[in-house]
Design a protein around this motif. Structure first.
Motif, PDB file in Angstrom:
ATOM      1  N   LEU A 187       0.532  -0.880   0.362  1.00 27.29           N
ATOM      2  CA  LEU A 187       0.188  -0.568   0.122  1.00 27.29           C
ATOM      3  C   LEU A 187       0.703   1.304  -0.320  1.00 27.29           C
ATOM      4  O   LEU A 187       1.993   1.097   0.308  1.00 27.29           O
ATOM      5  CB  LEU A 187      -0.548   0.357   0.847  1.00 27.29           C
ATOM      6  CG  LEU A 187      -1.947  -0.506   1.819  1.00 27.29           C
ATOM      7  CD1 LEU A 187      -2.647  -0.607   2.915  1.00 27.29           C
ATOM      8  CD2 LEU A 187      -3.169  -0.559   0.248  1.00 27.29           C
ATOM      9  N   ARG A 238       8.091  -1.283   4.367  1.00 34.11           N
ATOM     10  CA  ARG A 238       7.228  -2.276   4.508  1.00 34.11           C
ATOM     11  C   ARG A 238       6.107  -1.654   3.209  1.00 34.11           C
ATOM     12  O   ARG A 238       5.024  -1.963   2.368  1.00 34.11           O
ATOM     13  CB  ARG A 238       6.103  -2.591   4.843  1.00 34.11           C
ATOM     14  CG  ARG A 238       7.542  -3.693   5.614  1.00 34.11           C
ATOM     15  CD  ARG A 238       6.263  -4.199   7.797  1.00 34.11           C
ATOM     16  NE  ARG A 238       5.466  -4.150   7.544  1.00 34.11           N
ATOM     17  CZ  ARG A 238       5.043  -4.524   7.883  1.00 34.11           C
ATOM     18  NH1 ARG A 238       4.736  -3.935   9.678  1.00 34.11           N
ATOM     19  NH2 ARG A 238       3.577  -5.100   8.095  1.00 34.11           N
ATOM     20  N   HIS A 239       5.550  -0.543   3.026  1.00 30.74           N
ATOM     21  CA  HIS A 239       4.603  -0.204   2.447  1.00 30.74           C
ATOM     22  C   HIS A 239       5.823   1.676   1.734  1.00 30.74           C
ATOM     23  O   HIS A 239       6.713   2.172   2.205  1.00 30.74           O
ATOM     24  CB  HIS A 239       3.052   0.382   3.026  1.00 30.74           C
ATOM     25  CG  HIS A 239       2.292  -0.950   3.499  1.00 30.74           C
ATOM     26  ND1 HIS A 239       1.777  -1.838   2.786  1.00 30.74           N
ATOM     27  CD2 HIS A 239       3.071  -1.668   4.622  1.00 30.74           C
ATOM     28  CE1 HIS A 239       1.600  -2.355   3.180  1.00 30.74           C
ATOM     29  NE2 HIS A 239       2.337  -2.225   4.238  1.00 30.74           N
ATOM     30  N   ILE A 275      -6.214  -6.301   6.697  1.00 32.41           N
ATOM     31  CA  ILE A 275      -7.046  -5.696   5.062  1.00 32.41           C
ATOM     32  C   ILE A 275      -6.377  -6.823   3.775  1.00 32.41           C
ATOM     33  O   ILE A 275      -6.620  -6.633   2.964  1.00 32.41           O
ATOM     34  CB  ILE A 275      -7.012  -4.603   4.716  1.00 32.41           C
ATOM     35  CG1 ILE A 275      -7.818  -3.467   6.020  1.00 32.41           C
ATOM     36  CG2 ILE A 275      -6.670  -3.850   3.803  1.00 32.41           C
ATOM     37  CD1 ILE A 275      -7.507  -1.660   5.666  1.00 32.41           C
ATOM     38  N   ILE A 276      -4.726  -6.555   4.179  1.00 24.99           N
ATOM     39  CA  ILE A 276      -3.741  -6.641   2.788  1.00 24.99           C
ATOM     40  C   ILE A 276      -4.270  -8.671   3.022  1.00 24.99           C
ATOM     41  O   ILE A 276      -3.767  -9.391   3.782  1.00 24.99           O
ATOM     42  CB  ILE A 276      -2.225  -6.671   3.240  1.00 24.99           C
ATOM     43  CG1 ILE A 276      -2.579  -4.954   3.390  1.00 24.99           C
ATOM     44  CG2 ILE A 276      -1.239  -7.013   2.601  1.00 24.99           C
ATOM     45  CD1 ILE A 276      -0.512  -4.331   4.305  1.00 24.99           C
ATOM     46  N   ILE A 334       0.788   4.391   2.256  1.00 24.80           N
ATOM     47  CA  ILE A 334      -0.083   4.548   3.045  1.00 24.80           C
ATOM     48  C   ILE A 334       0.347   6.322   3.166  1.00 24.80           C
ATOM     49  O   ILE A 334       0.816   7.021   3.749  1.00 24.80           O
ATOM     50  CB  ILE A 334      -0.041   4.113   4.246  1.00 24.80           C
ATOM     51  CG1 ILE A 334       0.028   2.549   4.095  1.00 24.80           C
ATOM     52  CG2 ILE A 334      -0.183   4.306   5.250  1.00 24.80           C
ATOM     53  CD1 ILE A 334       0.547   1.789   4.810  1.00 24.80           C
ATOM     54  N   MET A 351      -4.182   4.121   1.000  1.00 22.39           N
ATOM     55  CA  MET A 351      -4.983   4.128   2.497  1.00 22.39           C
ATOM     56  C   MET A 351      -5.077   5.891   3.064  1.00 22.39           C
ATOM     57  O   MET A 351      -3.516   6.390   3.325  1.00 22.39           O
ATOM     58  CB  MET A 351      -4.170   3.338   3.891  1.00 22.39           C
ATOM     59  CG  MET A 351      -4.579   3.693   4.859  1.00 22.39           C
ATOM     60  SD  MET A 351      -4.485   2.466   5.758  1.00 22.39           S
ATOM     61  CE  MET A 351      -5.322   0.522   6.036  1.00 22.39           C
ATOM     62  N   TRP A 371      -8.525   3.384   0.702  1.00 22.38           N
ATOM     63  CA  TRP A 371      -9.104   3.524   2.390  1.00 22.38           C
ATOM     64  C   TRP A 371      -8.815   4.486   3.163  1.00 22.38           C
ATOM     65  O   TRP A 371      -8.498   5.819   3.313  1.00 22.38           O
ATOM     66  CB  TRP A 371      -8.416   2.168   3.160  1.00 22.38           C
ATOM     67  CG  TRP A 371      -8.087   0.787   1.551  1.00 22.38           C
ATOM     68  CD1 TRP A 371      -7.057   0.549   1.092  1.00 22.38           C
ATOM     69  CD2 TRP A 371      -8.929  -0.071   2.633  1.00 22.38           C
ATOM     70  NE1 TRP A 371      -7.977  -0.627   1.125  1.00 22.38           N
ATOM     71  CE2 TRP A 371      -8.823  -1.710   1.742  1.00 22.38           C
ATOM     72  CE3 TRP A 371     -10.056  -0.439   3.936  1.00 22.38           C
ATOM     73  CZ2 TRP A 371      -9.437  -2.590   2.065  1.00 22.38           C
ATOM     74  CZ3 TRP A 371     -10.948  -1.927   3.237  1.00 22.38           C
ATOM     75  CH2 TRP A 371     -10.872  -2.761   3.023  1.00 22.38           C
ATOM     76  N   LEU A 423      -3.142   0.482  14.073  1.00 20.26           N
ATOM     77  CA  LEU A 423      -2.892   0.253  12.873  1.00 20.26           C
ATOM     78  C   LEU A 423      -2.527  -1.382  12.097  1.00 20.26           C
ATOM     79  O   LEU A 423      -2.721  -1.143  11.339  1.00 20.26           O
ATOM     80  CB  LEU A 423      -1.655   1.533  12.717  1.00 20.26           C
ATOM     81  CG  LEU A 423      -1.580   1.561  11.083  1.00 20.26           C
ATOM     82  CD1 LEU A 423      -2.740   1.399  10.011  1.00 20.26           C
ATOM     83  CD2 LEU A 423      -0.774   2.357  10.542  1.00 20.26           C
ATOM     84  N   GLU A 424      -1.505  -1.707  12.920  1.00 23.56           N
ATOM     85  CA  GLU A 424      -0.380  -2.747  12.428  1.00 23.56           C
ATOM     86  C   GLU A 424      -1.665  -4.035  12.252  1.00 23.56           C
ATOM     87  O   GLU A 424      -1.637  -4.322  11.175  1.00 23.56           O
ATOM     88  CB  GLU A 424       0.828  -3.120  13.451  1.00 23.56           C
ATOM     89  CG  GLU A 424       1.482  -4.375  11.923  1.00 23.56           C
ATOM     90  CD  GLU A 424       2.530  -4.557  13.324  1.00 23.56           C
ATOM     91  OE1 GLU A 424       3.700  -4.889  12.697  1.00 23.56           O
ATOM     92  OE2 GLU A 424       2.778  -4.177  13.930  1.00 23.56           O
ATOM     93  N   LEU A 451       6.620   0.081   9.815  1.00 23.52           N
ATOM     94  CA  LEU A 451       5.886   0.346   8.569  1.00 23.52           C
ATOM     95  C   LEU A 451       6.646   0.914   7.988  1.00 23.52           C
ATOM     96  O   LEU A 451       6.558   0.231   6.503  1.00 23.52           O
ATOM     97  CB  LEU A 451       4.670   1.403   8.162  1.00 23.52           C
ATOM     98  CG  LEU A 451       3.427   1.018   8.556  1.00 23.52           C
ATOM     99  CD1 LEU A 451       3.007   1.965   8.819  1.00 23.52           C
ATOM    100  CD2 LEU A 451       2.571  -0.522   8.488  1.00 23.52           C
ATOM    101  N   LEU A 502      -4.071  -3.486   9.077  1.00 26.66           N
ATOM    102  CA  LEU A 502      -3.717  -3.473   7.909  1.00 26.66           C
ATOM    103  C   LEU A 502      -3.458  -5.484   7.783  1.00 26.66           C
ATOM    104  O   LEU A 502      -3.100  -5.440   6.484  1.00 26.66           O
ATOM    105  CB  LEU A 502      -1.719  -3.004   8.202  1.00 26.66           C
ATOM    106  CG  LEU A 502      -1.958  -1.528   7.827  1.00 26.66           C
ATOM    107  CD1 LEU A 502      -0.573  -1.288   7.756  1.00 26.66           C
ATOM    108  CD2 LEU A 502      -2.315  -0.604   6.391  1.00 26.66           C
TER     109      LEU A 502
END
Length: 232
Positions: free
Chosen positions: A5, A116-117, A231-232, A7, A172, A191, A224-225, A113, A228
């Motif tokens: 994503l 990773r994003h 969702i993922i 973000i 997101m 999102w 948040l983690e 994050l 995620l």
């Protein structure tokens, strides 16, 4: 959803405290004008001035300060003392110099994050002040990009998420304002994650889009983690 994503994070009252200092200055403003108007009436007049001036001054402390001066002139019928105007200007300068206080879980969430994003800071307000706060927060190194915009709309998110990722469908937006951070991001196809803050400015209030499939709400960034992972 299998791709990484993009973000987007709001800044004020999502990553660091902001509205609290506006409220403190409003209280000081009410004391300065106490001989001319009661606090509730003054707050209402000031909010009217802020909304009226958004198209000219934009969001931020400088526009807020000018709106306080305008309101002071209005409620005193042009008789506001020069010393009071000076006090209002001093209050605005103090806001611009105030230390940045990051909110709980903000730093840890970004650290987990990064890599990773794609992380993008999307904030509206005065360019110099937002740059100052980002530098003072110590969070700037975690972001792949920073977008300081005059306002947040569907087209804003379409543009930003296309420029810094694979488009809004693979993005997101996270923030404390339903009106600016969540609803227009969802309208763009991304999102929208609502992180409530106790002191969100009344101008940013809106009804939560509970029926929107891409709407989520978390109590704080520490959740948040887990979101995620869902969702993922």
């Amino acid at each position: 959803m299998t791709r990484a994503l993009t973000i987007g994070f709001d800044a004020d009252d999502t990553l660091w405290q902001n509205e609290r200092f506006f409220r403190m200055t409003e209280a000081r403003f009410a004391e300065l004008l106490g001989d001319f108007a009661d606090p509730d009436h003054l707050t209402e007049r000031l909010l009217d001035a802020e909304k009226r001036n958004l198209g000219k001054y934009g969001f931020g402390i400088k526009g807020f300060t000018l709106s306080m001066i305008e309101t002071a002139i209005e409620v005193t019928g042009g008789r506001v003392p020069a010393a009071t105007i000076q006090n209002i200007l001093d209050a605005g300068r103090e806001m611009l110099d105030h230390p940045v206080e990051t909110l709980p879980h903000a730093r840890e969430a970004l650290e987990r994050l990064v890599g990773r994003h794609r992380l993008v800071l999307i904030t509206k307000g005065d360019l110099f002040d937002q740059e100052r706060k980002l530098a003072a927060s110590g969070l700037g190194d975690w972001f792949d990009a920073v977008e300081i915009v005059s306002d947040k709309s569907r087209t804003t998110y379409e543009r930003v998420f296309a420029a810094h990722g694979d488009g809004p469908e693979h993005a997101m937006m996270i923030g404390n304002s339903l009106k600016s951070d969540v609803i227009p991001a969802i309208e763009a196809g991304s999102w929208g994650v609502f992180v409530p803050h106790d002191l969100t400015w009344s101008h940013e209030h809106a009804e939560a889009p509970e029926d929107a499939p891409r709407f989520r709400e978390i109590a704080h960034l520490g959740e948040l983690e887990e979101l995620l992972a869902e969702i993922i």
